[in-house]
Design a protein around this motif. Structure first.
Motif, PDB file in Angstrom:
ATOM      1  N   GLN A 111      10.546   5.088   5.274  1.00 45.92           N
ATOM      2  CA  GLN A 111       9.287   4.577   5.810  1.00 45.92           C
ATOM      3  C   GLN A 111       8.869   5.444   6.991  1.00 45.92           C
ATOM      4  OE1 GLN A 111       8.653   0.710   7.807  1.00 45.92           O
ATOM      5  NE2 GLN A 111       8.714  -0.143   5.730  1.00 45.92           N
ATOM      6  N   PHE A 112       7.569   5.767   7.054  1.00 50.08           N
ATOM      7  CA  PHE A 112       7.094   6.532   8.209  1.00 50.08           C
ATOM      8  C   PHE A 112       5.666   6.095   8.529  1.00 50.08           C
ATOM      9  CE2 PHE A 112       4.062   9.476   6.237  1.00 50.08           C
ATOM     10  CZ  PHE A 112       4.443   9.461   4.907  1.00 50.08           C
ATOM     11  N   SER A 113       5.200   6.576   9.671  1.00 53.19           N
ATOM     12  CA  SER A 113       3.824   6.274  10.057  1.00 53.19           C
ATOM     13  C   SER A 113       3.002   7.550  10.122  1.00 53.19           C
ATOM     14  CB  SER A 113       3.774   5.636  11.448  1.00 53.19           C
ATOM     15  OG  SER A 113       4.189   4.308  11.402  1.00 53.19           O
ATOM     16  N   LEU A 137     -11.225  -6.260   8.534  1.00 53.28           N
ATOM     17  CA  LEU A 137     -11.617  -5.069   7.788  1.00 53.28           C
ATOM     18  C   LEU A 137     -10.804  -3.848   8.210  1.00 53.28           C
ATOM     19  CD1 LEU A 137     -13.607  -3.686   5.810  1.00 53.28           C
ATOM     20  CD2 LEU A 137     -15.136  -3.335   7.745  1.00 53.28           C
ATOM     21  N   TRP A 138     -10.244  -3.153   7.228  1.00 53.51           N
ATOM     22  CA  TRP A 138      -9.635  -1.855   7.499  1.00 53.51           C
ATOM     23  C   TRP A 138     -10.620  -0.816   6.984  1.00 53.51           C
ATOM     24  CZ3 TRP A 138      -6.029  -2.045  10.874  1.00 53.51           C
ATOM     25  CH2 TRP A 138      -5.062  -3.067  10.874  1.00 53.51           C
ATOM     26  N   PHE A 139     -11.373  -0.243   7.907  1.00 47.64           N
ATOM     27  CA  PHE A 139     -12.490   0.606   7.506  1.00 47.64           C
ATOM     28  C   PHE A 139     -12.059   1.780   6.635  1.00 47.64           C
ATOM     29  CE2 PHE A 139     -16.829   1.825   7.884  1.00 47.64           C
ATOM     30  CZ  PHE A 139     -16.859   3.201   7.854  1.00 47.64           C
ATOM     31  N   SER A 140     -10.931   2.383   6.964  1.00 49.45           N
ATOM     32  CA  SER A 140     -10.521   3.588   6.238  1.00 49.45           C
ATOM     33  C   SER A 140      -9.511   3.297   5.148  1.00 49.45           C
ATOM     34  CB  SER A 140      -9.922   4.602   7.226  1.00 49.45           C
ATOM     35  OG  SER A 140     -10.779   4.766   8.316  1.00 49.45           O
ATOM     36  N   ASN A 141      -9.562   2.085   4.620  1.00 45.02           N
ATOM     37  CA  ASN A 141      -8.551   1.671   3.652  1.00 45.02           C
ATOM     38  C   ASN A 141      -8.491   2.546   2.409  1.00 45.02           C
ATOM     39  OD1 ASN A 141      -6.515  -0.283   3.690  1.00 45.02           O
ATOM     40  ND2 ASN A 141      -7.473  -1.372   1.984  1.00 45.02           N
ATOM     41  N   ILE A 142      -9.549   3.332   2.197  1.00 43.14           N
ATOM     42  CA  ILE A 142      -9.547   4.190   1.017  1.00 43.14           C
ATOM     43  C   ILE A 142      -8.379   5.183   1.067  1.00 43.14           C
ATOM     44  CG2 ILE A 142     -11.005   6.094   1.866  1.00 43.14           C
ATOM     45  CD1 ILE A 142     -12.603   5.784  -0.785  1.00 43.14           C
ATOM     46  N   ALA A 160       1.154   1.743   1.041  1.00 45.94           N
ATOM     47  CA  ALA A 160       0.552   2.261   2.275  1.00 45.94           C
ATOM     48  C   ALA A 160      -0.395   1.216   2.818  1.00 45.94           C
ATOM     49  CB  ALA A 160      -0.208   3.558   1.988  1.00 45.94           C
ATOM     50  N   ARG A 161      -0.292   0.971   4.106  1.00 46.05           N
ATOM     51  CA  ARG A 161      -1.252   0.043   4.697  1.00 46.05           C
ATOM     52  C   ARG A 161      -1.442   0.379   6.178  1.00 46.05           C
ATOM     53  NH1 ARG A 161       1.626  -3.738   7.473  1.00 46.05           N
ATOM     54  NH2 ARG A 161       3.873  -3.429   7.250  1.00 46.05           N
ATOM     55  N   PHE A 162      -2.641   0.084   6.633  1.00 44.64           N
ATOM     56  CA  PHE A 162      -2.930   0.303   8.047  1.00 44.64           C
ATOM     57  C   PHE A 162      -2.315  -0.813   8.875  1.00 44.64           C
ATOM     58  CE2 PHE A 162      -5.470   3.979   8.646  1.00 44.64           C
ATOM     59  CZ  PHE A 162      -6.114   4.202   7.450  1.00 44.64           C
ATOM     60  N   THR A 178       5.470   3.402   2.921  1.00 48.05           N
ATOM     61  CA  THR A 178       6.822   3.029   2.523  1.00 48.05           C
ATOM     62  C   THR A 178       7.116   3.512   1.114  1.00 48.05           C
ATOM     63  OG1 THR A 178       6.481   0.989   3.752  1.00 48.05           O
ATOM     64  CG2 THR A 178       8.424   1.084   2.341  1.00 48.05           C
ATOM     65  N   LEU A 179       8.258   4.150   0.947  1.00 46.50           N
ATOM     66  CA  LEU A 179       8.673   4.551  -0.391  1.00 46.50           C
ATOM     67  C   LEU A 179       9.343   3.366  -1.047  1.00 46.50           C
ATOM     68  CD1 LEU A 179       9.260   6.713  -2.572  1.00 46.50           C
ATOM     69  CD2 LEU A 179      11.418   7.166  -1.391  1.00 46.50           C
ATOM     70  N   ILE A 180       8.798   2.962  -2.191  1.00 48.73           N
ATOM     71  CA  ILE A 180       9.405   1.825  -2.885  1.00 48.73           C
ATOM     72  C   ILE A 180      10.484   2.339  -3.819  1.00 48.73           C
ATOM     73  CG2 ILE A 180       8.972  -0.096  -4.451  1.00 48.73           C
ATOM     74  CD1 ILE A 180       6.213  -0.296  -3.235  1.00 48.73           C
ATOM     75  N   ARG A 181      10.095   3.280  -4.678  1.00 51.16           N
ATOM     76  CA  ARG A 181      11.130   3.909  -5.502  1.00 51.16           C
ATOM     77  C   ARG A 181      10.559   5.156  -6.166  1.00 51.16           C
ATOM     78  NH1 ARG A 181      10.523   2.681 -10.975  1.00 51.16           N
ATOM     79  NH2 ARG A 181       8.652   1.436 -11.325  1.00 51.16           N
TER      80      ARG A 181
END
Lengths: 192, 194, 194
Positions: A111-113, A137-142, A160-162, A178-181
């Protein structure tokens, strides 16, 4: 970190020599129109807007990866840390000419940021003052969708999430990845 | 980490350099974004005409803002009051800022006094969208037509603006023409100004 | 994929501009009756030294108010709004009946609109027919300072309307615009270069 420098140099070189460019404002204004159109279509249901942005990003990511691979001419990443560097120094660089900072790794390296100190999508933007946008609202969610779609095409399932956004009044704009698999079992696990 | 020096978030916004409009992103970024705009709007409409109208509305929002931005940045302290002035502004300045080049041509319509045409051999938005045959004459240029209408309307030159494909002999892909038909009041005012 | 009905080209422009309420404009004759508030002269220590802007306004092309901010006691606010109304008359007159030789024919900076005993009103007209008004109690304003003020103000305005959530024609709701305006107003005339 050798990978980081290599990635940075690669990103610079591709940006300078292999990328057709347009004025950033065209993209800023177009994206802004998309978001405000979505808000209108979904009646300011920001949860839905976030979801829709993620979906759009996912569609883009699945096609963008081809463009990325073609332009960067790079092979498979050895591990998830390398992936992170490629995303920030090459990926974001050759498409948006920005290089978000990679940081806050977890001990298991899964996991990283990404910290964005500049974001062309969000120039001029001020979230509506309706008491909800700032919280929902997460404006840059794209971006989240784009990463998810692109990495899926190279056999990585990620989330990935803000977690914060300067548009919301936070100090930084931070996305948590986050890497799930790994999707194919053949992919060697990260064995640092 | 090699960083490109770009405009940062300044503590005092007055410190922001006024010329920050020179930043660039990749054409692909716009291409991907634009094709999502088209895809998304397709899900919201029932027919081509509506799709074009929504694209045009999206373009209008962009055009209105582009006008404000450019007037402040490029034109300094001059206002545009004449028809040819605003058309030339669109054909050169607006086109250059948005698409990296001035438009291929600006022509006055021969049949009608109130018609003008800006043409582009290969309009940016049409370059990377291939329209399936069953969508007929759908033209993504509707987005650009919207931008032009946004600029004209807000500058005080209301007009109907549409995008058309014009097949050119000897060329595989048709040319895109943005047709501008000015409102009567504009023509009258122009005549009054002499 | 939407079913391709024969795509009719005819789609009129959807002028989505509402008809916002205009500022009711007072007949010009009333302007000269803007009197001096007794307290003005009574308490000289209340008047700040140096230049002071008491009011700024942004008015749309249909004379619809987009932003109005006073920087003085509430009692004065009503009178200031009045002053703003009258100024709009002056702007309209200048724009619609321009003296051909006037240097301000094409300019954005309109200069001094009209002075009263205690205020000076300056105007600025953008390419999009949006008007900026600035009312100051300083009777010794330098032209350059006024121009500088409007330049910075225009930059803030452009950023505010470039916000995709700003609805053109509606009031500017941006908080950061308000903050920037306050900063610009505070630095007026003190020689700071923006």
């Amino acid at each position: 970190m050798a990978t980081s420098q290599k990635a940075a140099r690669l990103g610079e070189e591709v940006w300078k020599t292999r990328v057709d460019k347009v004025n950033a404002e065209l993209v800023t204004l177009t994206y802004g129109t998309i978001v405000s159109q979505l808000c209108a279509d979904y009646d300011n249901d920001y949860a839905q807007v976030n979801q829709q942005l993620d979906k759009m990003g996912y569609n883009i990511g699945m096609r963008l990866i081809e463009d990325f691979l073609a332009k960067s001419n790079t092979g498979r990443c050895g591990n998830f840390r390398d992936t992170a560097e490629m995303i920030s120094k090459v990926g974001f660089k050759i498409f948006l000419n920005i290089t978000p900072t990679v940081t806050n790794w977890t001990a298991d390296n899964k996991q990283f940021s990404l910290l964005f100190d500049e974001n062309p999508l969000a120039d001029f933007v001020e979230l509506p003052d309706d008491g909800r946008a700032q919280d929902e609202l997460w404006f840059s969610n794209i971006f989240c969708g784009i990463l998810r779609g692109a990495l899926e095409m190279v056999q990585m399932s990620i989330e990935a999430r803000f977690v914060s956004d300067v548009l919301r009044g936070n100090d930084v704009t931070e996305m948590r990845v986050t890497l799930i698999r790994y999707i194919e079992d053949e992919m060697p696990p990260d064995d640092e | 980490m090699i960083g490109v020096g770009k405009a940062k978030q300044y503590a005092n916004v007055l410190d922001k350099p006024l010329g920050r409009g020179r930043q660039e992103v990749s054409l692909s970024a716009f291409a991907f974004l634009f094709s999502e705009v088209v895809q998304y709007n397709q899900t919201q409409v029932d027919n081509i005409a509506e799709l074009e109208r929504r694209l045009e509305d999206a373009g209008y929002a962009v055009g209105a803002r582009v006008l404000e931005l450019l007037c402040h940045r490029e034109k300094g302290n001059r206002r545009e009051t004449r028809l040819l002035g605003i058309l030339s502004f669109i054909h050169s300045t607006v086109w250059k800022v948005l698409f990296g080049k001035v438009a291929d041509s600006l022509e006055k319509g021969t049949e009608h006094e109130d018609e003008y045409m800006i043409s582009e051999k290969e309009l940016l938005v049409n370059r990377f969208i291939s329209v399936p045959k069953d969508m007929g004459a759908f033209n993504c240029g509707a987005f650009v037509a919207g931008i032009v209408r946004g600029v004209l309307d807000n500058a005080g030159f209301p007009a109907v603006v549409t995008a058309h494909f014009v097949p050119i002999e000897g060329q595989q892909r048709p040319r895109t023409t943005i047709l501008i038909k000015f409102a009567e009041e504009v023509i009258h005012r122009e005549a009054r100004l002499g | 994929m939407p079913s391709p009905s024969s795509p009719p080209r005819a789609h009129g422009p959807t002028t989505s501009r509402e008809q916002p309420p205009s500022i009711r404009r007072a007949p010009p004759s009333r302007c000269s009756r803007v009197n001096c508030r007794p307290a003005d002269s009574a308490a000289p220590d209340q008047l700040p030294s140096g230049n002071m802007i008491v009011c700024v306004a942004v008015v749309g092309h249909q004379n619809n108010p987009l932003y109005l901010q006073s920087f003085t006691e509430a009692d004065d606010a009503l009178k200031l709004h009045h002053v703003v109304h009258c100024s709009l008359d002056v702007i309209d007159e200048r724009v619609n009946n321009p003296k051909r030789s006037a240097p301000t024919l094409n300019e954005t900076f309109l200069g001094l609109l009209y002075p009263t005993e205690n205020y000076k009103v300056y105007g600025y007209l953008t390419n999009t027919k949006v008007k900026f008004l600035m009312v100051t109690t300083d009777l010794d304003v330098k032209d350059a300072d006024a121009r500088n003020f409007f330049r910075k103000f225009h930059a803030a305005y452009v950023d505010a309307v470039s916000n995709p959530f700003h609805v053109p024609g509606k009031k500017i709701a941006s908080r950061s615009f308000g903050a920037r305006v306050s900063t610009i107003v505070k630095s007026f005339g003190s020689g700071t270069v923006g």
